[in-house]
Scaffold this active site. Structure first.
Site, PDB file in Angstrom:
ATOM      1  N   HIS A 157       0.834  -1.200   0.000  1.00 28.80           N
ATOM      2  CA  HIS A 157       0.000   0.000   0.000  1.00 28.80           C
ATOM      3  C   HIS A 157       0.875   1.259   0.000  1.00 28.80           C
ATOM      4  CE1 HIS A 157      -3.205   2.453   2.397  1.00 28.80           C
ATOM      5  NE2 HIS A 157      -3.565   2.439   1.125  1.00 28.80           N
ATOM      6  N   HIS A 206      -1.163  11.354  -1.408  1.00 33.81           N
ATOM      7  CA  HIS A 206      -2.469  10.834  -0.997  1.00 33.81           C
ATOM      8  C   HIS A 206      -3.473  11.954  -0.716  1.00 33.81           C
ATOM      9  CE1 HIS A 206      -5.509   9.320   1.816  1.00 33.81           C
ATOM     10  NE2 HIS A 206      -5.385   8.172   1.182  1.00 33.81           N
TER      11      HIS A 206
END
Ligand code: G3P
Ligand code: MG
Length: 247
Positions: free
Chosen positions: A15, A57
């Protein structure tokens, strides 16, 4: 041709590059993934003010860099000057925010299958979908394995499809909606990516039975990973490369 190339769906996917073991969405993270033997990685990609595809992000830069403010307002030259590693520890100080070009070069050299999550800045869904897809097609043009595009934004997925129909896409959701099959078909997606907390064995079986790939995030306990893989989930995306064996 009208056929959609497959994506390998490695069982374990790092991730944000290297999970929580290195600064997220940096090449230091990808190197960590490689060190743990991971051959699949996910990262978040958005557009700078001057339309460069880069990794981040959040909508703002403060949590994961020494900068301040909205990423959408900053040029790639400004973003490139930020330290995106120091917040995670002195050993990572000076680590830059990579461009998608930087990450493509690393993944192609290291044979890492990349899941590019299209994470648009607010209001930039369409442009981000189209430009990330075009960049992916260009950067991986000669590669045996294409990257996989995924997004929570249906608008970004539609724009990606329109720009470059042949780069494979996945629909990213938290909770699997009741109309998941219609949604997947309408978006021309090969896969559903969902939060593992809302998935059941029955739902996993139905999605696989319908011919789609299935990925769960963010799975950090080996027992959860084993259960999901036993249900037929193709890949689990994890922050804990140190706990989930690659392979
Ligand atoms: O692609 C799976 C996962 O990355 C989605 O959530 O917030 O970590 O981008 P997030
Ligand atoms: Mg993501």
């Amino acid at each position: 041709s009208g056929s959609t190339p497959a994506w390998p769906y490695p069982r374990f996917i790092a991730h944000r590059g290297g999970g929580v073991l290195a600064p997220e969405n940096t090449l230091a993270g990808f190197r960590e993934g490689r060190r743990y033997g991971y051959c699949g990685a996910e990262c978040d990609v958005k557009l700078s003010a001057d339309d460069v595809c880069f990794l981040l992000h959040d909508d703002t830069v403060e949590r994961t860099s020494n900068g301040h403010g909205a990423a959408a307002a900053m040029s790639m030259a400004q973003l490139a000057r930020l330290d995106a590693g120091g917040w995670k520890g002195a050993a990572f100080a000076g680590e830059p925010m990579p461009t998608l070009d930087n990450v493509a070069a690393y993944c192609l050299a290291q044979d890492i299958a990349l899941n590019i999550e299209i994470k648009p800045c607010p209001g930039r869904e369409k442009d981000t979908g189209a430009l990330v897809a075009a960049a992916a097609a260009r950067l991986w043009a000669a590669a045996p394995v294409p990257p996989l595009l995924s997004s929570f934004s249906a608008e970004a997925l539609r724009a990606a499809r329109e720009a470059v129909p042949h780069v494979p896409r996945a629909w990213l959701v938290e909770q699997v909606p009741a109309d998941w099959e219609t949604g997947l078909r309408e978006l021309g997606c090969i896969a559903l990516h969902c939060d593992y907390l809302g998935l059941s064995a029955e739902l996993a079986a139905a999605i696989k039975q319908a011919g789609f790939q299935l990925l769960c995030y963010t799975v950090n306990r080996p027992a959860d990973a084993e259960r999901l893989l036993a249900w037929g989930v193709d890949s689990v995306c994890t922050d804990r490369l140190d706990l989930l064996a690659a392979g």
